[in-house]
Design an enzyme around this catalytic site. Structure first.
Site, PDB file in Angstrom:
ATOM      1  N   HIS A  34       0.961  -1.064   0.086  1.00  0.00           N
ATOM      2  CA  HIS A  34       0.102   0.141  -0.013  1.00  0.00           C
ATOM      3  C   HIS A  34       0.956   1.297   0.068  1.00  0.00           C
ATOM      4  CE1 HIS A  34       1.116   0.147   4.413  1.00  0.00           C
ATOM      5  NE2 HIS A  34       0.619  -1.074   4.378  1.00  0.00           N
ATOM      6  N   HIS A  37       3.982   1.336   2.189  1.00  0.00           N
ATOM      7  CA  HIS A  37       5.277   0.644   1.404  1.00  0.00           C
ATOM      8  C   HIS A  37       5.944   1.514   0.266  1.00  0.00           C
ATOM      9  CE1 HIS A  37       2.804  -3.032   2.731  1.00  0.00           C
ATOM     10  NE2 HIS A  37       3.784  -3.214   3.348  1.00  0.00           N
ATOM     11  N   LYS A 149       5.555   3.028  11.671  1.00  0.00           N
ATOM     12  CA  LYS A 149       4.364   2.238  12.144  1.00  0.00           C
ATOM     13  C   LYS A 149       4.599   0.995  12.908  1.00  0.00           C
ATOM     14  CE  LYS A 149       0.218   0.243  11.101  1.00  0.00           C
ATOM     15  NZ  LYS A 149       0.478  -1.055  11.239  1.00  0.00           N
ATOM     16  N   ASP A 150       5.787   0.310  12.588  1.00  0.00           N
ATOM     17  CA  ASP A 150       6.290  -0.671  13.304  1.00  0.00           C
ATOM     18  C   ASP A 150       7.374  -0.080  14.208  1.00  0.00           C
ATOM     19  OD1 ASP A 150       4.640  -3.314  12.180  1.00  0.00           O
ATOM     20  OD2 ASP A 150       5.138  -2.046  10.687  1.00  0.00           O
TER      21      ASP A 150
HETATM   22  P1  AMP Z   1       5.015  -5.095   6.396  1.00  0.00           P
HETATM   23  O1  AMP Z   1       4.834  -5.524   4.807  1.00  0.00           O
HETATM   24  O2  AMP Z   1       3.553  -5.119   7.100  1.00  0.00           O
HETATM   25  O3  AMP Z   1       6.094  -6.144   6.855  1.00  0.00           O
HETATM   26  O4  AMP Z   1       5.812  -3.883   6.079  1.00  0.00           O
HETATM   27  C1  AMP Z   1       6.732  -3.827   5.766  1.00  0.00           C
HETATM   28  C2  AMP Z   1       7.554  -2.305   5.895  1.00  0.00           C
HETATM   29  O5  AMP Z   1       6.623  -1.268   5.700  1.00  0.00           O
HETATM   30  C3  AMP Z   1       7.848  -2.383   7.497  1.00  0.00           C
HETATM   31  O6  AMP Z   1       9.148  -1.502   7.611  1.00  0.00           O
HETATM   32  C4  AMP Z   1       6.529  -1.432   7.985  1.00  0.00           C
HETATM   33  O7  AMP Z   1       6.896  -0.656   8.940  1.00  0.00           O
HETATM   34  C5  AMP Z   1       6.470  -0.506   6.723  1.00  0.00           C
HETATM   35  N1  AMP Z   1       4.932  -0.083   6.698  1.00  0.00           N
HETATM   36  C6  AMP Z   1       3.951  -0.597   6.935  1.00  0.00           C
HETATM   37  N2  AMP Z   1       2.672   0.254   7.025  1.00  0.00           N
HETATM   38  C7  AMP Z   1       3.193   1.485   6.913  1.00  0.00           C
HETATM   39  C8  AMP Z   1       2.767   2.824   7.017  1.00  0.00           C
HETATM   40  N3  AMP Z   1       1.349   2.888   7.192  1.00  0.00           N
HETATM   41  N4  AMP Z   1       3.470   3.833   6.987  1.00  0.00           N
HETATM   42  C9  AMP Z   1       4.940   3.764   6.512  1.00  0.00           C
HETATM   43  N5  AMP Z   1       5.471   2.445   6.675  1.00  0.00           N
HETATM   44  C10 AMP Z   1       4.749   1.206   6.707  1.00  0.00           C
END
Ligand code: AMP
Length: 292
Positions: A34, A37, A149-150
């Site tokens: 999204h 990412h 976010k994390d």
């Molecule tokens: P994930 O696919 O959920 O493992 O996330 C991959 C990366 O995208 C991680 O570093 C997350 O912190 C980042 N991420 C997920 N959602 C957001 C968001 N809303 N804003 C910024 N970074 C994000």
């Protein structure tokens, strides 16, 4: 844009880029991409000669009762988005390739992983640090991009990268939100319309706390209480105000802090946070005027 499936293949590709003198920016993801990412991928492309993203739903970071099986998977759409964001190589290994029979090694970070999400998700962070260490070894990036976010994940990865002498610069990027404030997340797809409306209480409560902090309130208990009061009946796993670096709970806000919340909305576990840095030697309310 090239799609690479094997660690050795990925490493060979990266060796070539390094031999050409190019810098590699890396964005690890679990797909279902999204705008959050996308902001990371675009930044990786802007600040490096080449941008690489990984798409891998890592089984070892999900607990036995978590959503590994139903986690959204949409590889073709993800690749299209990655390409649009300037990614030139997608690394998408299979679980079998990442964890072949006889696999026996884990990477874990002490202390930082004990509180917040670590308390209710045992094993989660060692799953994350192990997979990120493996991804770093395959991609060999100069910089890696993670979302605030994390927030706990960012702090844990930063520590791992430093402790293991990876030489990878960890870059933390701001949270991207929907226009109404909801933090973007692949898991938002699980929410019904009703639940999504309810979930807005999380960001609303955090924004309220942000205004308290900006007006000079420093008592952690008061800030946490204000958030809890605004969750509109949502069941919080935790609401905590912690030091931004070591993630230890604070009583009084000074320096940089993270106000983090995790909560279940229906069956979906959501997390959100704000980061706030108190102005040094602030003697009273921090206002736009005093900041000038
Ligand atoms: P994930 O696919 O959920 O493992 O996330 C991959 C990366 O995208 C991680 O570093 C997350 O912190 C980042 N991420 C997920 N959602 C957001 C968001 N809303 N804003 C910024 N970074 C994000």
């Amino acid at each position: 844009m090239i799609v690479l499936r094997e660690p050795n293949e990925m490493r060979r590709w990266s060796f070539e880029r390094r031999r050409e003198g190019k810098t590699i920016g890396f964005v690890p993801t679990m797909g279902a991409l999204h705008e959050g990412h996308a902001s990371l991928m675009r930044e990786a492309g802007r600040k490096n000669d080449v941008a690489v993203a990984s798409i891998f739903v890592n089984p070892t970071q999900f607990g036995p009762n978590e959503d590994f099986n139903k986690y959204p998977r949409m590889f073709d759409a993800d690749c299209a988005m990655a390409r649009e964001c300037g990614v030139v190589a997608v690394y998408a290994p299979t679980a079998g390739m990442m964890y072949p029979p006889g696999y026996a090694t884990t990477v874990s970070v002490a202390r930082l992983t004990e509180g917040l999400c670590g308390r209710s998700r045992p094993g989660h962070f060692s799953g994350v640090t192990t997979v990120v260490a493996k991804l770093f070894n395959a991609v060999m990036p100069h910089r890696a991009y993670f979302g605030q976010k994390d927030a706990q994940q960012c702090a844990v990865i930063r520590r791992m990268a430093r402790d293991l002498d990876t030489g990878v610069e960890i870059v933390e990027m701001p949270i991207v939100r929907e226009p109404d404030g909801l933090a973007m997340s692949s898991r938002n797809a699980y929410l019904s319309a009703d639940e999504r409306a309810k979930a807005l209480a999380l960001s609303r409560a955090l924004f309220h706390a942000q205004s308290l902090l900006e007006n000079g309130r420093r008592d952690a208990r008061e800030i946490v209480r204000a958030v809890r009061e605004r969750l509109d009946g949502i069941e919080a796993d935790y609401v905590e105000l912690v030091d931004a670096e070591n993630l230890e709970p604070v009583n009084e806000v000074s320096g940089c802090v993270v106000l983090a919340v995790a909560a279940r909305v229906g069956a979906t576990r959501l997390i959100d946070n704000i980061k706030y840095c108190a102005p040094a030697a602030s003697a009273g309310p921090h206002t736009e005027e005093s900041a000038k």
